[in-house]
Write a protein that holds these residues in place. Structure first.
Motif, short mmCIF file in Angstrom:
data_model
loop_
_atom_site.label_atom_id
_atom_site.label_comp_id
_atom_site.label_asym_id
_atom_site.label_seq_id
_atom_site.Cartn_x
_atom_site.Cartn_y
_atom_site.Cartn_z
N PRO A 106 0.83 -1.21 0.00
CA PRO A 106 0.00 0.00 0.00
C PRO A 106 0.86 1.25 0.00
O PRO A 106 1.92 1.30 0.62
CB PRO A 106 -0.83 -0.12 1.28
N ARG A 107 0.39 2.23 -0.75
CA ARG A 107 1.15 3.47 -0.87
C ARG A 107 1.08 4.24 0.44
O ARG A 107 0.02 4.41 1.02
CB ARG A 107 0.55 4.29 -2.01
N ARG A 115 6.96 12.00 8.46
CA ARG A 115 6.69 10.60 8.80
C ARG A 115 5.63 10.02 7.84
O ARG A 115 4.81 10.77 7.32
CB ARG A 115 6.20 10.49 10.24
N PRO A 116 5.67 8.70 7.60
CA PRO A 116 4.67 8.11 6.70
C PRO A 116 3.26 8.17 7.29
O PRO A 116 3.07 8.00 8.48
CB PRO A 116 5.13 6.67 6.53
N LYS A 117 2.32 8.41 6.39
CA LYS A 117 0.90 8.47 6.76
C LYS A 117 0.12 7.69 5.70
O LYS A 117 0.62 7.45 4.62
CB LYS A 117 0.41 9.92 6.77
N PRO A 118 -1.12 7.33 5.98
CA PRO A 118 -1.93 6.72 4.93
C PRO A 118 -2.19 7.74 3.83
O PRO A 118 -2.09 8.95 4.06
CB PRO A 118 -3.21 6.31 5.65
N PRO A 119 -2.50 7.29 2.61
CA PRO A 119 -2.72 8.24 1.52
C PRO A 119 -3.87 9.19 1.83
O PRO A 119 -4.80 8.84 2.55
CB PRO A 119 -3.05 7.37 0.31
N PRO A 120 -3.79 10.41 1.28
CA PRO A 120 -4.84 11.38 1.55
C PRO A 120 -6.15 10.97 0.87
O PRO A 120 -6.15 10.17 -0.07
CB PRO A 120 -4.31 12.68 0.94
N PRO A 121 -7.28 11.49 1.33
CA PRO A 121 -8.56 11.14 0.72
C PRO A 121 -8.63 11.70 -0.71
O PRO A 121 -7.98 12.69 -1.03
CB PRO A 121 -9.59 11.80 1.63
N PRO A 122 -9.42 11.08 -1.59
CA PRO A 122 -9.54 11.59 -2.95
C PRO A 122 -10.31 12.91 -2.97
O PRO A 122 -11.20 13.14 -2.16
CB PRO A 122 -10.32 10.49 -3.68
N SER A 186 4.66 17.36 -1.65
CA SER A 186 4.90 16.38 -2.72
C SER A 186 3.67 15.49 -2.96
O SER A 186 3.60 14.82 -3.98
CB SER A 186 6.11 15.52 -2.37
N GLU A 187 2.73 15.49 -2.04
CA GLU A 187 1.51 14.69 -2.18
C GLU A 187 0.39 15.47 -2.88
O GLU A 187 -0.71 14.94 -3.02
CB GLU A 187 1.02 14.24 -0.80
N ASP A 188 0.66 16.71 -3.31
CA ASP A 188 -0.37 17.52 -3.97
C ASP A 188 -0.86 16.82 -5.25
O ASP A 188 -0.10 16.10 -5.89
CB ASP A 188 0.16 18.91 -4.31
N ALA A 189 -2.11 17.07 -5.60
CA ALA A 189 -2.72 16.46 -6.79
C ALA A 189 -3.21 17.56 -7.72
O ALA A 189 -3.75 18.57 -7.27
CB ALA A 189 -3.87 15.56 -6.39
N ARG A 190 -3.02 17.35 -9.04
CA ARG A 190 -3.51 18.32 -10.03
C ARG A 190 -4.87 17.85 -10.51
O ARG A 190 -5.03 16.71 -10.92
CB ARG A 190 -2.54 18.42 -11.20
N VAL A 191 -5.87 18.73 -10.45
CA VAL A 191 -7.22 18.42 -10.88
C VAL A 191 -7.49 19.16 -12.19
O VAL A 191 -7.43 20.38 -12.24
CB VAL A 191 -8.25 18.85 -9.79
#
Length: 196
Positions: A106-107, A115-122, A186-191
Motif C-alpha cells: 500500500p502506498r 513521517r509516513p501516513k496513509p494516503p490522503p482522501p480523494p 509532494s503529495e499535492d494532486a492536479r485536478v
C-alpha cells in the motif's frame, strides 16, 4: 537539328551497304547455277528397293505410358501418387515457469512532519473554471451530493481550505493544484478542468 553533311554520309553508307549485299547475292546465284550445270543429262541415279515386312504395333511399356501421361495433358489416366513426407515431430520446449507479480505494498504518503501516513482522501469535486483578475483569481468547484440532480457550487481562492482537508495551492487556466492538510507538498494532486 542534324547537319546536311550527316544525312549525306548516312545515305552514302546505306547505298554502299546495299551494293555489297547485291554483289553477294549475285555471286551465290552464279555458284548454284554452275553446280547444277555440272551434272550431265546422261548420268542416272538408281535406287534399290528392299521388300520389308509390315511393321506390327508393339505393346506400350508402362514407363512410356507414364512418360506420355506427363507430356500430353489431353490423355486421361490415373494421376501419379505422391509419396508422403516423413512426419517429424516438432521439438518440444519445457513449460515456462512464470513467477506471479509481486503484491503491491500500500502506498504510504509523507506527512507534514516527514513521517509516513496513509494516503490522503480523494478530491471529490470537479474544477469548473476560474474567474477574477490575475492577482485575485477564484476557482469554482462543483460537489455532487447524495442526490445526483442537486450539486453545490463552491468558490475558493489560493490558500483557502475546503472541508478542513483540501487546500487550493495554485489556480491555472486548465487545472488546479490541490494540497492536503497535514501532508507534504509532494503529495499535492492536479485536478483538470471538467468537460461539462
Amino acid at each position: 537539328m542534324p547537319k546536311p553533311q550527316d544525312n549525306r554520309t548516312r545515305i552514302m553508307l546505306l547505298v554502299s551497304l546495299l551494293l555489297v549485299l547485291a554483289v553477294a547475292v549475285v555471286a551465290q546465284l552464279l555458284r548454284g547455277r554452275g553446280a547444277v550445270g555440272a551434272v550431265s543429262s546422261g548420268d542416272r541415279i538408281s535406287y534399290q528397293v528392299h521388300n520389308l515386312s509390315a511393321l506390327e504395333p508393339l505393346e506400350p511399356r508402362a514407363e512410356a505410358a507414364v512418360a506420355e501421361f506427363r507430356r500430353n495433358p489431353f490423355i486421361y489416366g490415373a494421376p501419379p501418387t505422391a509419396t508422403p513426407r516423413p512426419i517429424t515431430p516438432l521439438p518440444t520446449q519445457p513449460p515456462v515457469q512464470r513467477t506471479p507479480p509481486p503484491t503491491p505494498t500500500p502506498r504510504m504518503a509523507l506527512g507534514a512532519d516527514g513521517r509516513p501516513k496513509p494516503p490522503p482522501p480523494p478530491f471529490d469535486r470537479e474544477f469548473l473554471g476560474h474567474f477574477g483578475p490575475l492577482r485575485m483569481q477564484v476557482a469554482a468547484f462543483r460537489k455532487t451530493g447524495p442526490d445526483p440532480d442537486l450539486a453545490e457550487i463552491e468558490v475558493a481562492k489560493i490558500g483557502d481550505v475546503m472541508d478542513g482537508i483540501f487546500i487550493v495551492r495554485e489556480i491555472g487556466l486548465e487545472s488546479v493544484m490541490i494540497g492536503f492538510v497535514g501532508y507534504d507538498p509532494s503529495e499535492d494532486a492536479r485536478v483538470p478542468l471538467s468537460e461539462n
